[in-house]
Design a protein around this motif. Structure first.
Motif, PDB file in Angstrom:
ATOM      1  N   ASP A  12       0.852  -1.193   0.000  1.00 40.34           N
ATOM      2  CA  ASP A  12       0.000   0.000   0.000  1.00 40.34           C
ATOM      3  C   ASP A  12       0.887   1.242   0.000  1.00 40.34           C
ATOM      4  N   ARG A  22      -3.979   2.669  -1.722  1.00 44.01           N
ATOM      5  CA  ARG A  22      -3.727   2.468  -3.153  1.00 44.01           C
ATOM      6  C   ARG A  22      -2.701   1.344  -3.263  1.00 44.01           C
ATOM      7  N   GLY A  23      -2.945   0.391  -4.177  1.00 45.79           N
ATOM      8  CA  GLY A  23      -2.080  -0.771  -4.286  1.00 45.79           C
ATOM      9  C   GLY A  23      -0.685  -0.426  -4.773  1.00 45.79           C
ATOM     10  N   CYS A  47      -4.184  -2.075  -7.299  1.00 42.72           N
ATOM     11  CA  CYS A  47      -5.340  -2.150  -6.402  1.00 42.72           C
ATOM     12  C   CYS A  47      -6.088  -3.468  -6.536  1.00 42.72           C
ATOM     13  N   ASN A  91      -7.983  -4.930  -3.220  1.00 41.09           N
ATOM     14  CA  ASN A  91      -9.346  -4.388  -3.205  1.00 41.09           C
ATOM     15  C   ASN A  91     -10.366  -5.432  -2.730  1.00 41.09           C
TER      16      ASN A  91
END
Length: 567
Positions: free
Chosen positions: A72, A92-93, A99, A103
């Motif tokens: 992240d 946010r990935g 993501c 998610n």
């Protein structure tokens, strides 16, 4: 399952046909499509590490990926006036898959009207629902078409018109069921919300279970779906732990500007990579405008304030930020099985773990939300404008411990917020996170819908189908009733549902705030496109991962066609 062959390193020649920045939902699909031609050399750049962290692949692992620097970016918003001064964690990935690796795994296209609006705003019918459906289906592999027919009806004609079979992106039903969720669905029907058997047919109004991007009980991210099957391609190179500093912009004698590559750090080494055809930004609604602004493409005043030479003034870069804000209402219950009670001790947790090991089912296979509903905040609205995420659990926030009492959560978000925010760099240094200001609940309409949605939750929970559980509102609290009280409470308890879009939006030729044209080419800079959720002019009426992949599918066709036209 988690092993991955190493990709090529920077020892390879640093000249490619296509350079893709960001290996997330859009970038992985683009890399797959553009590298189909063995004569085209493709570089995919990811700032994060490989997706070999085990918790990425176990569905419940989002609890250990969000807020974890391994996966992240650890962004936070600016203090938000609409949230009574609170600052939110903004995941946010940061890994292969972006993501899609952290998610909620929900497959949701939105509503047909979303795409009709995009077509109108861009003056390009390619963005209509009719002309986007094929791009959704192009990579789809829907479980309900496994045997060639929809098991619900025995006929696949209508369903196969809407969905695809045999693509890389697997869509499955969830591998669990909770009585409390069944009762909530019944209560929603009693409150006037119809049942839905398909949230992705263009009109998602109704109540039903979300379908998820999983494969046999494992998370499916875009790295596994689109990169692993083609890792043998010698013309596809993937660099991880490679963070872009700026875009390389060259000016010709006639004043035309072209993006010719990127400057990046791969580990401690600074590398310049050239792109002979195109550079494609797929770094997301936060990362793409940040890179543009760091490269002098954006509001001129911002560039000058940071001491960055202005390459192209585009005032819309970083503006138009939209997000879905969810209001989490928690209800204590009796006589109900919830995750709070099942995971309350070591024995319960061991049983949950064993079920997943043996069957790939149970709570460890859960997406963050299982039951969904789409409805209207008031009957005068023409379309569903609210989305519910209902969960057989409660906690203060994801990443926090479960509450000690049995409870369920009914989260609701305004699908079409009118509030607009921004993303702006704070300095000229790539390592400094940008200022993220969504400006939640900054309009009268959004505050009114927030109050109405809390009232609607209460109406659903008061229906006979839930009465045997004796639900009691624990949050926000039944003592709060007026519009003002409920809007303020929404600001106290609401959180992001992780759907930022719009910060490099597409638009018609006369739209001064559009950053890209309808084919996603950055205005005034040749050889540069943006392909990710930042190009959405308005947020879709649902989760945003599937629309982002559709955008990438469409863009790949255009990029390939443009290359053929140049040849």
């Amino acid at each position: 399952m988690l092993a991955m062959k190493p990709y090529a390193s920077t020892a390879d020649a640093a000249v490619f046909d296509y350079v893709i920045v960001g290996a997330g939902s859009a970038g992985c699909l683009l890399a797959n499509r553009l590298s189909r031609d063995p004569g085209k050399r493709v570089l995919l750049i990811e700032a994060g590490r490989r997706d070999n962290y085990p918790w990425i692949h176990i569905p419940v692992g989002y609890l250990y990926c969000i807020g974890n620097p391994r996966t992240d970016w650890l962004y936070k918003t600016e203090p938000e006036a609409g949230l009574n001064g609170r600052s939110l964690r903004y995941p946010r990935g940061k890994t292969l898959g972006g993501c899609s690796s952290i998610n909620g795994m929900i497959y949701m296209r939105g509503q047909s009207r979303d795409y009709e609006s995009w077509a109108a705003q861009t003056n390009d019918r390619e963005w209509s629902w009719e002309n986007s459906l094929g791009d959704f289906k192009a990579h789809e592999d829907h479980y309900r078409l496994d045997d060639g027919a929809d098991p619900a009806t025995g006929d696949n004609s209508r369903f196969s018109d809407m969905h695809g079979r045999g693509g890389e992106w697997r869509i499955e039903k969830q591998r669990l069921k909770w009585d409390i969720l069944e009762s909530f669905a019944e209560a929603a029907v009693e409150a006037g919300i119809p049942r839905s058997t398909d949230f992705n047919s263009g009109d998602n109004e109704g109540v039903g279970y979300f379908e998820v991007n999983q494969k046999a009980g494992w998370r499916l991210n875009t790295s596994k779906a689109f990169l692993r099957p083609v890792r043998h391609r010698r013309n596809l190179v993937v660099w991880t732990e490679a963070e872009v500093e700026t875009l390389a912009i060259e000016t010709s004698a006639d004043g035309a500007k072209r993006c010719t590559g990127v400057s990046l750090y791969h580990g401690s080494a600074k590398v310049t990579v050239r792109a002979t055809a195109e550079v494609i930004l797929s770094a997301g609604a936060i990362g793409s405008p940040q890179i543009l602004q760091l490269s002098g493409i954006g509001p001129a005043g911002l560039s000058q304030a940071m001491g960055i030479p202005v390459e192209k003034e585009l005032p819309g870069v970083g503006e138009n930020l939209q997000d879905h804000l969810q209001i989490r209402a928690v209800f204590k219950v009796k006589n109900a099985k919830t995750l709070n009670t099942l995971a309350s001790n070591l024995v319960g947790k061991a049983r949950i773990g064993l079920e997943y090991v043996l069957k790939r089912s149970g709570p460890m296979s859960m997406s963050p939300s299982q039951l969904g509903a789409f409805t209207r905040s008031d009957p005068d609205r023409a379309h569903a404008n609210l989305e519910y995420h209902v969960q057989p659990l409660s906690l203060d926030a994801f990443g926090e411990p479960l509450h000690s009492f049995p409870a369920f959560t009914a989260s609701v978000c305004n699908l079409n917020p009118t509030s607009r925010g921004h993303v702006r760099i704070r300095s000229r240094h790539r390592g400094d996170p940008p200022a993220i200001a969504p400006n939640y609940l900054s309009t009268d309409e959004d505050r009114r819908i927030a109050a109405d949605s809390i009232r609607q939750i209460r109406s659903i929970v008061s229906q006979p189908a839930l009465s045997r559980y004796q639900p009691v509102e624990w949050k926000p609290g039944i003592e709060f009733q007026s519009d003002g009280e409920l809007a303020k409470l929404a600001g106290d308890i609401a959180n992001t549902i992780f759907h930022p879009v719009g910060t490099a939006r597409m638009g018609a030729t006369d739209d001064a705030m559009a950053v890209v044209d309808s084919r996603l080419r950055v205005r005034g800079i040749e050889g540069l496109r943006v392909v990710d959720a930042s190009v959405m002019p308005t947020i879709t009426s649902g989760n945003t991962s599937a629309p982002t992949m559709m955008i990438a599918e469409k863009a790949a066709r255009w990029i390939i066609a443009d290359a053929q036209n140049r040849a």
